[in-house]
Scaffold this active site. Structure first.
Site, PDB file in Angstrom:
ATOM      1  CE  LYS A 448      -4.360  -1.746  -0.239  1.00  0.00           C
ATOM      2  NZ  LYS A 448      -4.736  -2.401   1.576  1.00  0.00           N
ATOM      3  NE  ARG A 483      -7.426  -9.097  -0.583  1.00  0.00           N
ATOM      4  CZ  ARG A 483      -7.196  -8.037  -2.280  1.00  0.00           C
ATOM      5  NH1 ARG A 483      -6.497  -7.121  -1.692  1.00  0.00           N
ATOM      6  NH2 ARG A 483      -8.053  -8.023  -3.367  1.00  0.00           N
TER       7      ARG A 483
END
Length: 505
Positions: A448, A483
């Site tokens: 991210k 994840r």
């Protein structure tokens, strides 16, 4: 809690007259009585099954309860338990539900007995095998005493398989007088929580013949023994990390095979980008990307005993994907971007990942959506509200996985606060629903932007070391599923964390 109980005990309810045909003996707290035949009452009903398809028995019983006038609002977790009293029989599934009914106690009992009979229960061995067992645990604020019905049942307090799901359907906050009354029935100053602790509490879960499970496909998944790794497969041309790399079947299939070989427990396939400012495509285009890959990999995933998840916020896509073999629906919007999502998932009877996000991918990083007083508290409140709506739509808590949405509607500081505050987030959710707080928690910080900002890594694929650090923090903080894009290296980190946490694997 003691103050609430004391206040409730001093409250005197005025009787409006109870028809003799309605109720013989009805007692609530000291010096309190009330008309209950016409007034809607909040009830808790326990479910048990150990004959046939146990989960389908639960689904059928819930459907019949609704038809007979019981509006279910909350569900406990699902427990697989060793049989009690008569031990030579199959394992039970146990849970509990909370809801409202206008049925009087005897009417309610009669309705539940009719459901049991219609589902094939006969007068067999006491405590013996049964397709469905439905018991009234609480009826409003009242103690009920009939020859054939005692509420609360005097043996509740000695049965972990009853107490665990009973605790699940309340929150750690005492939200109203009815909940306070339920606590008072335990005769412990600490209410139901003290009664549960006296039995052993959460230390019983995962041992002594009692496991908290989540139904996936044709199996019951006990996620507590090890942290699960979810591998990401993006079928989009514009994903922030690997857009276009796996867009076609010939590239996607080898990548799924690699992730499975690297140790992934779950493969999460998405055909709609959710990166900031991503353009929303039609359901038809999403399905054109998704279905060929699903059809190409579902047999491989099934043969390897893995779980297949579809990453979509479109109910039509979720429906078609599950029909093509997906086991889980992973929705970044928790139903906000498609009002039909909850109803569709309820009908599909599959697990549902509810993620926190404000707005949509085009607006989630606006100043308004990045405004929090306390990010963990607000995320917990937002998720609790979405899960409550999901339950009212028919998705039981025992099918729900929560995801705080790291990087979604959160800046770098807020993403870090969420990551380090997972325990606080669970505690905040527990105030509203212990079932949801007891369920699996997923985090997805992989590659991210906030990791790139902290580590000065503008290229997403250079952020794997930072990803490893973030999931390590998350697992040690209580995450059950991670994840990730890089399965192999992430799995090593997860294994180390599990060893530190002494998970059994």
């Amino acid at each position: 809690m003691r103050g609430v109980l004391k206040q409730l005990k001093s409250t005197k309810l005025i009787s409006t007259g109870i028809p003799a045909s309605c109720i013989a003996f009805l007692h609530s707290l000291p010096e309190a009585s009330s008309e209950v035949c016409s007034k809607e009452q909040e009830v808790v009903i326990a479910l048990g099954s150990n004959v046939g398809d146990r989960l389908d028995n639960f689904n059928q019983a819930l459907h019949l309860m609704k038809k007979l006038g019981i509006d279910i609002t909350r569900h406990g977790c699902l427990y697989e338990t060793d049989p009690a009293y008569v031990t030579d029989q199959p394992k039970f599934l146990n849970s509990a539900v909370r809801g409202f009914t206008k049925l009087g106690p005897q009417e309610l009992l009669g309705s539940l007995k009719k459901i049991e009979k219609d589902m094939g229960r006969t007068n067999g061995i006491r405590y013996g095998p049964r397709p469905i067992d439905l018991d009234i645990l609480f009826y409003g604020k009242f103690r009920v005493s009939y020859e054939n019905l005692i509420v609360p049942h005097e043996r509740i307090w000695e049965r972990p398989f009853v107490m665990a799901p009973l605790i699940d359907v309340i929150g750690s906050d005492v939200e109203n007088d009815t909940i306070a009354a339920w606590h008072s029935f335990s005769n412990f100053s600490g209410g139901l929580f003290e009664a549960w602790d006296k039995l052993g509490g959460d230390s019983l879960i995962g041992k002594d013949g009692m496991s908290r499970v989540l139904p996936v496909g044709n199996r019951l998944w006990d996620w507590s023994h090890k942290t699960s790794v979810m591998g990401i497969l993006n079928l989009t041309p514009d994903s922030f990390s690997d857009g276009g790399k796996f867009q076609y079947v010939e590239n996607a299939v080898p990548q799924v095979h690699k992730m499975i070989s690297d140790g992934a427990d779950i493969i999460d396939i998405g055909a709609q980008s959710t990166r900031p400012m991503a353009t929303r495509i039609s359901a038809e285009e999403e399905l054109e990307r998704l279905i060929p890959v699903l059809e190409a990999v579902k047999d491989m995933i099934e043969e390897e005993g893995k779980i297949l998840s579809v990453d979509t916020f479109n109910s039509k896509v979720a429906f078609e994907a599950v029909k093509k073999g997906a086991h889980i629906v992973n929705d970044v919007s928790s139903g906000k971007l498609d009002p039909e999502m909850f109803n569709v998932v309820a009908g599909l009877k599959v697990p549902y990942i509810a993620m926190h996000m404000r707005g949509d991918p085009t607006s989630m990083q606006t100043a308004e959506n990045l405004t929090y007083n306390d990010v963990c508290k607000q995320v917990a409140l937002d998720l609790s509200s979405r899960v409550q709506d999901a339950e009212l739509s028919g998705i039981p808590a025992w099918r729900i996985i929560i995801d705080p949405g790291i990087g979604f509607s959160k800046n770098t500081k807020q993403s870090l606060e969420t990551l380090k505050g997972l325990k606080n987030l669970r505690q905040e959710i527990a105030k509203k629903s212990l079932a949801v707080a007891h369920g699996p928690l997923l985090i997805g910080p992989s590659r991210k932007r906030f990791l790139g900002e902290i580590c000065n890594r503008p290229v997403a694929t250079d952020r794997d070391p930072a990803t490893i650090a973030s999931i390590t923090a998350g697992v040690l903080g209580g995450a059950d599923i991670v994840r990730v894009h890089n399965v192999r290296d992430s799995l090593d980190a997860v294994k180390l964390c599990d060893a530190i946490l002494e998970k059994t694997g």
